[in-house]
Design an enzyme around this catalytic site. Structure first.
Site, short mmCIF file in Angstrom:
data_model
loop_
_atom_site.label_atom_id
_atom_site.label_comp_id
_atom_site.label_asym_id
_atom_site.label_seq_id
_atom_site.Cartn_x
_atom_site.Cartn_y
_atom_site.Cartn_z
N GLU A 136 -46.80 -7.12 16.66
CA GLU A 136 -45.80 -8.04 17.23
C GLU A 136 -44.76 -8.41 16.18
OE1 GLU A 136 -48.04 -11.19 19.15
OE2 GLU A 136 -48.62 -9.81 20.76
N GLU A 176 -50.89 1.47 22.20
CA GLU A 176 -50.86 2.86 22.68
C GLU A 176 -49.69 3.63 22.08
OE1 GLU A 176 -51.07 0.04 24.38
OE2 GLU A 176 -52.10 0.30 26.29
N1 THU Z 1 -49.98 -4.80 24.67
C1 THU Z 1 -50.43 -3.60 24.20
O1 THU Z 1 -50.56 -3.39 22.99
N2 THU Z 1 -50.72 -2.64 25.13
C2 THU Z 1 -50.61 -2.81 26.48
O2 THU Z 1 -50.75 -1.85 27.21
C3 THU Z 1 -50.37 -4.14 27.02
C4 THU Z 1 -49.79 -5.12 26.06
C5 THU Z 1 -49.64 -5.83 23.69
C6 THU Z 1 -48.18 -6.15 23.60
C7 THU Z 1 -48.22 -7.55 23.06
O3 THU Z 1 -48.36 -7.48 21.65
C8 THU Z 1 -49.49 -8.14 23.62
O4 THU Z 1 -50.29 -7.03 24.03
C9 THU Z 1 -49.27 -9.07 24.81
O5 THU Z 1 -48.48 -8.47 25.77
#
Ligand code: THU
Length: 136
Positions: free
Chosen positions: A47, A58
């Site tokens: 993030e 992913e």
């Molecule tokens: N996130 C992922 O890493 N993969 C997904 O398929 C869904 C969401 C992450 C993005 C963000 O850092 C956090 O999860 C909340 O949305």
């Protein structure tokens, strides 16, 4: 896919999840992507203080793999607290390399669901939709 490889992939995704950088959402995600070469590439969500800049686990895994020359993939395991499925952006990003990919979502309790990517993203837009375009 042999069951021992599936178990390894899931274990790798769950272990990666501990390395997620998710100080804003606190929603930690770990991914493990199995290339046809047999190599597994881990990824975590990363993030950012400018929220939309953050990257999903992913896509982190896929970027790492493609950067190392991989183009063909068999399966991806995605570990979250609640077994959530990959987001739409990640579905599209993964579909670039084929919709036969197995997607395994696993929750912290070990419960899992498996799909083909094509089930999660039916009628995907791909390179073949672009005149003169080509795919990996
Ligand atoms: N996130 C992922 O890493 N993969 C997904 O398929 C869904 C969401 C992450 C993005 C963000 O850092 C956090 O999860 C909340 O949305």
């Amino acid at each position: 896919m042999p069951d021992d490889i599936r178990q390894t992939l899931i274990a790798r995704a769950m272990a990666a999840r501990a390395r997620a950088y998710a100080p804003y959402s606190n929603y930690r995600v770990g991914a493990a992507l199995l290339a046809d070469s047999g190599t597994i590439y881990d990824g975590v969500n990363v993030e950012n203080a400018v929220y939309p800049v953050g990257l999903c686990a992913e896509r982190t895994a896929l970027v790492k793999a493609v950067s190392e020359g991989e183009r063909r993939f068999e399966a991806i395991a995605v570990a979250t607290h609640n077994g959530g499925s990959p987001c739409g952006l990640c579905r599209q990003f993964l579909a670039e390399f084929g919709t036969a990919l197995q997607v395994i979502s696993v929750g912290a309790d070990g419960r899992r669901i498996t799909w083909k990517l094509g089930e999660l993203l039916p009628h995907a837009f791909t390179g073949s939709d672009i005149p003169g375009g080509s795919r990996a």
